[in-house]
Motif scaffolding. Structure first.
Motif, PDB file in Angstrom:
ATOM      1  N   SER A 281       0.825  -1.210   0.000  1.00 26.74           N
ATOM      2  CA  SER A 281       0.000   0.000   0.000  1.00 26.74           C
ATOM      3  C   SER A 281       0.859   1.260   0.000  1.00 26.74           C
ATOM      4  O   SER A 281       2.034   1.239   0.390  1.00 26.74           O
ATOM      5  CB  SER A 281      -0.910   0.015   1.230  1.00 26.74           C
ATOM      6  N   ASP A 282       0.230   2.359  -0.415  1.00 30.62           N
ATOM      7  CA  ASP A 282       0.924   3.652  -0.395  1.00 30.62           C
ATOM      8  C   ASP A 282       1.385   4.005   1.010  1.00 30.62           C
ATOM      9  O   ASP A 282       2.497   4.504   1.210  1.00 30.62           O
ATOM     10  CB  ASP A 282       0.001   4.758  -0.915  1.00 30.62           C
TER      11      ASP A 282
ATOM     12  N   THR B 101       2.171   2.049   3.550  1.00 33.74           N
ATOM     13  CA  THR B 101       3.314   1.254   3.983  1.00 33.74           C
ATOM     14  C   THR B 101       4.598   1.746   3.328  1.00 33.74           C
ATOM     15  O   THR B 101       5.637   1.891   3.991  1.00 33.74           O
ATOM     16  CB  THR B 101       3.087  -0.228   3.638  1.00 33.74           C
TER      17      THR B 101
END
Length: 399
Positions: free
Chosen positions: A263-264, A266
């Motif tokens: 994900s962005d 993370t």
């Protein structure tokens, strides 16, 4: 233990939306203000110094659209901008570096430039006007021209090399998950690049040279994203990427996922943590500037992120821009670490927190985050006669 502060005081004149500012910095400084208030312009002024010294003034200006886009726009049409940095070198020696850049028919020139270590008459110094030496402690000074910063040439002299090295070791980050997610070419991994375009090489370099810092990054990443247990550099043909160990339902062992599947939030969290804890005894940033580290992160991760910022600032000076009440929601944040950024009629003011807000925080009645939610994180009021609104003096001894 030596303080992590490198830049003690910053004065700017006519830089983008900033007409004049003169502020002192802490080991960890929060620039707090609404979107469009000019927080990024303050960091960009420091970034321009780094770019102009590590590359060239011409490239640094062109990357920002030229002089007309860098100097402040107003009815008076300022013809110049100026920057002054008061610093403390790793040796403990104080000093300052300042310059003004102004318009000429052929484009622009460095109108005046000054560098001093330990105080004028006490240590190495030079002063130039339009490419000509006016004063210098050195009997021989390298050739300079008015379209370049003289400190680049002066870095060949042992007296000024520490200043040059410290200024080009500043790092400024606006981490981009899209860039981190893509396959990357193997690069120099000693220091992270601004968008995270070499993060795979940096993680690999840390694994080899500073596994303790890599473990700190992984520990904080797990605190921010509990399902993630580690990250490694991964070779993908002639390119490289990152692989993450992540919990999967129904399996007692973590699975590995490449960056393209993460994900962005993370990826951005990893980028911020890598910026904060990169480097080793041979190569470490002198200062780290990060744009809105809370972006794309869940509010619940704010406490871990704030702790990481505080821990990193014990060894390297950190400046962050933010408008997040969650990030600032901690009674331990000192009022002196906050600078309030506000735009009035298109002009940016950067000033300390107002007296009333400082007292509320010192008495632990409200945190900075609570004051921000209440719209009570107010700047120090100033009158037209106070030094905060006068043109910052860029040259001469520290005030």
């Amino acid at each position: 233990m030596r303080s992590s502060i490198f830049l003690k005081r910053v004065s700017l004149r006519n830089y983008k939306s900033i007409a004049s500012c003169d502020v002192r910095l802490s080991p960890l400084t929060y620039l707090v203000g609404a979107n469009g208030s000019g927080k990024s312009n303050f960091l960009d002024a420091l970034h321009l110094v780094r770019d102009a010294l590590s590359g060239s003034l011409d490239n640094a200006m062109n990357e920002r659209g030229g002089l007309s886009e860098v100097r402040r726009r107003s009815r008076g049409h300022p013809t110049h901008f100026g920057i002054r940095l008061e610093f403390e070198l790793p040796t403990g020696e104080p000093g300052h570096y300042a310059f003004t850049v102004g318009a000429v028919p052929s484009g622009y020139e460095v109108q005046r430039e000054e560098c001093c270590i330990g105080g004028i008459g006490k240590g190495p110094f030079f002063e130039l006007e339009r490419g000509r030496i006016i004063k210098s402690s050195e009997t021989a000074f390298p050739a300079v021209t008015a379209d370049r910063l003289a400190l680049v040439s002066a870095s060949g002299l042992s007296a000024f090399r520490p200043v040059y090295d410290a200024l080009i070791a500043m790092g400024f980050y606006n981490l981009n998950p899209k860039v981190i997610r893509e396959l990357q070419k193997p690069q120099d991994g000693r220091l992270l690049k601004p968008s995270g375009e070499n993060i795979s090489s940096v993680i690999g370099h840390l694994a080899r040279t500073n596994p303790t810092s890599k473990q700190v990054i992984e520990d904080y990443l797990h605190a921010v994203v509990p399902m993630v247990h580690g990250v490694e550099r991964e070779t993908v043909g002639p390119m490289e990427s990152l692989s993450f160990k992540q919990d999967m339902a129904g399996d007692k062992n973590p699975w590995r996922f490449l960056a393209q599947n993460m994900s962005d939030g993370t990826l951005r969290a990893l980028g911020i943590l890598t910026a904060l804890f990169q480097g080793n005894s041979d190569h470490s940033p002198s200062l780290i500037g990060i744009e809105e580290p809370e972006t794309a992160l869940h509010p619940a991760a704010s406490a871990a992120l704030r702790e990481a910022l505080e821990r990193a600032s014990e060894r390297t000076q950190v400046i962050v821009t933010s408008h997040s009440p969650d990030l600032l929601d901690d009674m331990k944040i000192e009022p002196e670490s906050l600078l309030v950024v506000a735009a009035e009629e298109g002009v940016t003011r950067i000033v300390p927190l107002g007296k009333g807000s400082r007292e509320v925080m010192r008495q632990h009645l409200c945190s900075a985050g609570e004051l921000l939610r209440l719209n009570q994180l107010n700047p120090d009021p100033v009158s037209p006669d106070t030094p905060a609104l006068k043109q910052a003096e860029l040259f001469g001894e520290p005030r």
